[in-house]
Design a protein around this motif. Structure first.
Motif, short mmCIF file in Angstrom:
data_model
loop_
_atom_site.label_atom_id
_atom_site.label_comp_id
_atom_site.label_asym_id
_atom_site.label_seq_id
_atom_site.Cartn_x
_atom_site.Cartn_y
_atom_site.Cartn_z
N HIS A 34 0.85 -1.20 0.00
CA HIS A 34 0.00 0.00 0.00
C HIS A 34 0.88 1.24 0.00
CE1 HIS A 34 -2.32 3.29 2.05
NE2 HIS A 34 -3.17 2.96 1.09
N ALA A 35 0.42 2.26 -0.73
CA ALA A 35 1.14 3.53 -0.75
C ALA A 35 0.14 4.67 -0.71
CB ALA A 35 2.03 3.64 -1.97
N GLN A 36 0.51 5.72 0.01
CA GLN A 36 -0.35 6.88 0.11
C GLN A 36 0.51 8.14 0.00
OE1 GLN A 36 -2.39 7.99 3.95
NE2 GLN A 36 -4.21 7.48 2.76
N VAL A 37 0.15 8.98 -0.95
CA VAL A 37 0.91 10.20 -1.22
C VAL A 37 -0.04 11.40 -1.18
CG1 VAL A 37 2.24 11.48 -2.95
CG2 VAL A 37 2.68 9.05 -2.58
N LEU A 38 0.43 12.48 -0.57
CA LEU A 38 -0.33 13.72 -0.49
C LEU A 38 0.16 14.67 -1.58
CD1 LEU A 38 -2.25 15.72 1.00
CD2 LEU A 38 -0.26 16.37 2.39
N LEU A 39 -0.78 15.18 -2.36
CA LEU A 39 -0.48 16.23 -3.35
C LEU A 39 -1.06 17.54 -2.83
CD1 LEU A 39 -1.50 14.43 -6.67
CD2 LEU A 39 0.66 14.30 -5.45
N ARG A 40 -0.22 18.55 -2.75
CA ARG A 40 -0.69 19.86 -2.32
C ARG A 40 -1.18 20.65 -3.53
NH1 ARG A 40 3.47 18.38 0.85
NH2 ARG A 40 3.11 18.42 3.09
N GLY A 41 -2.31 20.24 -4.01
CA GLY A 41 -2.90 20.90 -5.15
C GLY A 41 -2.30 20.45 -6.47
N ILE A 42 -2.69 21.16 -7.52
CA ILE A 42 -2.23 20.87 -8.87
C ILE A 42 -1.44 22.07 -9.39
CG2 ILE A 42 -2.97 20.39 -11.25
CD1 ILE A 42 -5.49 19.11 -10.03
N PRO A 43 -0.21 21.88 -9.83
CA PRO A 43 0.60 23.01 -10.31
C PRO A 43 -0.07 23.74 -11.46
CG PRO A 43 1.97 21.06 -9.98
CD PRO A 43 0.55 20.62 -9.83
N LEU A 44 0.09 25.05 -11.49
CA LEU A 44 -0.53 25.87 -12.53
C LEU A 44 -0.07 25.45 -13.92
CD1 LEU A 44 -2.34 28.30 -13.20
CD2 LEU A 44 -0.32 29.78 -12.93
#
Length: 299
Positions: free
Chosen positions: A32-42
């Protein structure tokens, strides 16, 4: 891990950064893997103000790379200098919100969860779910990778230990209902392009994400020319609800590619693509489009 656990992880990570990037691995194991993305780059937003499909795929590829570096699915251990994993197929289902609410979503935390799928003799699958910070699904994905010998140019079997380790994992989680087609009809719309050096990845082959861009560029050419029924604008204006693409062979800078597209005769939302080099298919794809921003999907 349930949605309440996900919410607590997101809350704990707010305001934090890892090495200055917008992606942080929250937890990674072999299964299992879990990654946090802080939004989507412009820079991932296209000319119409929406998240382009090729950049959505690029974002997923970058996230998978982070997972692999930390031991997910033992992807780093299964190959060597001549045996490598290559993406053979990806199926993605998109929420219409990625199109209609992108201005809100691009500034919020996004959670990516991945689990192993089914391991066969020389291919395996992976399942992925991408949600917003409230737990609402944005993208579901299933990916098929093939272990390939770069010297013999053939698929090779996984090691015995690898098959045994993952033989009791989840099965292939196919959420889609469209499928790419190999046979190009005589009435298909056709364009040509010359592969650019900037289209290459580190293996000196055309990047998987670029094939999706080729499809969208061809679709827009076809749409603006009046080829499609009902679709008459730049195709980036229409919400993409689902895609299925199979990668059959490689291509390199300087090569000329023929790209075909045609519309399903029974359901005009389904649009197909075939990318050929020297008369041989190197990728085939199917996209399902909506007409407006309230179109429903499988999510």
């Amino acid at each position: 891990m349930d949605s309440s656990d996900d919410s607590r992880l997101l809350e704990n990570q707010k305001g934090k950064r890892s090495n200055g990037g917008h992606q942080t691995a929250l937890s990674v194991s072999s299964h299992h893997a879990q990654v946090l993305l802080r939004g989507i780059p412009l820079g991932y937003i296209d000319r119409t103000g929406h998240l382009s499909v090729w950049n959505a795929s690029k974002l997923i590829t970058e996230t998978i790379s982070i997972m692999n570096q930390r031991g997910f699915y033992h992807n780093k251990d299964v190959g060597n200098e001549t045996r490598r994993l290559f993406l053979g197929r990806q199926k993605l289902v998109f929420s219409p919100r990625l199109h209609s609410d992108i201005s809100k979503i691009m500034d919020t935390n996004i959670l990516v969860n991945a689990t192993p799928g089914k391991v066969g003799k020389s291919s395996k699958t992976m399942n992925m779910k991408i949600t917003d910070e409230s737990g609402v699904m944005l993208i579901k994905g299933t990916f098929t990778a093939i272990l390939f010998d770069t010297e013999t140019k053939r698929a090779v079997p996984f090691p015995k230990w690898y098959v045994e380790k993952f033989n009791s994992t989840l099965s292939y989680d196919d959420n889609g209902h469209i499928q790419a087609k190999n046979d190009v009809p005589s009435y298909a719309y056709k364009t040509q392009l010359k592969v650019r050096h900037s289209d290459m990845d580190s293996n000196m082959h055309v990047s998987n994400t670029e094939y999706l861009r080729y499809c969208m560029e061809t679709a827009t050419d076809a749409s603006l020319s009046g080829y499609y029924n009902k679709y008459r604008r730049d195709m980036c204006w229409y919400p993409l609800l689902e895609l299925d693409i199979s990668y059959l062979a490689e291509s390199r800078a300087g090569e000329m590619l023929d790209i075909y597209t045609w519309q399903d005769q029974n359901d005009i939302h389904f649009i197909y693509f075939a990318i050929h080099r020297d008369g041989t298919a190197i990728a085939v794809a199917a996209f399902e489009f909506g007409f407006d921003e309230v179109t429903s999907s499988n999510l």
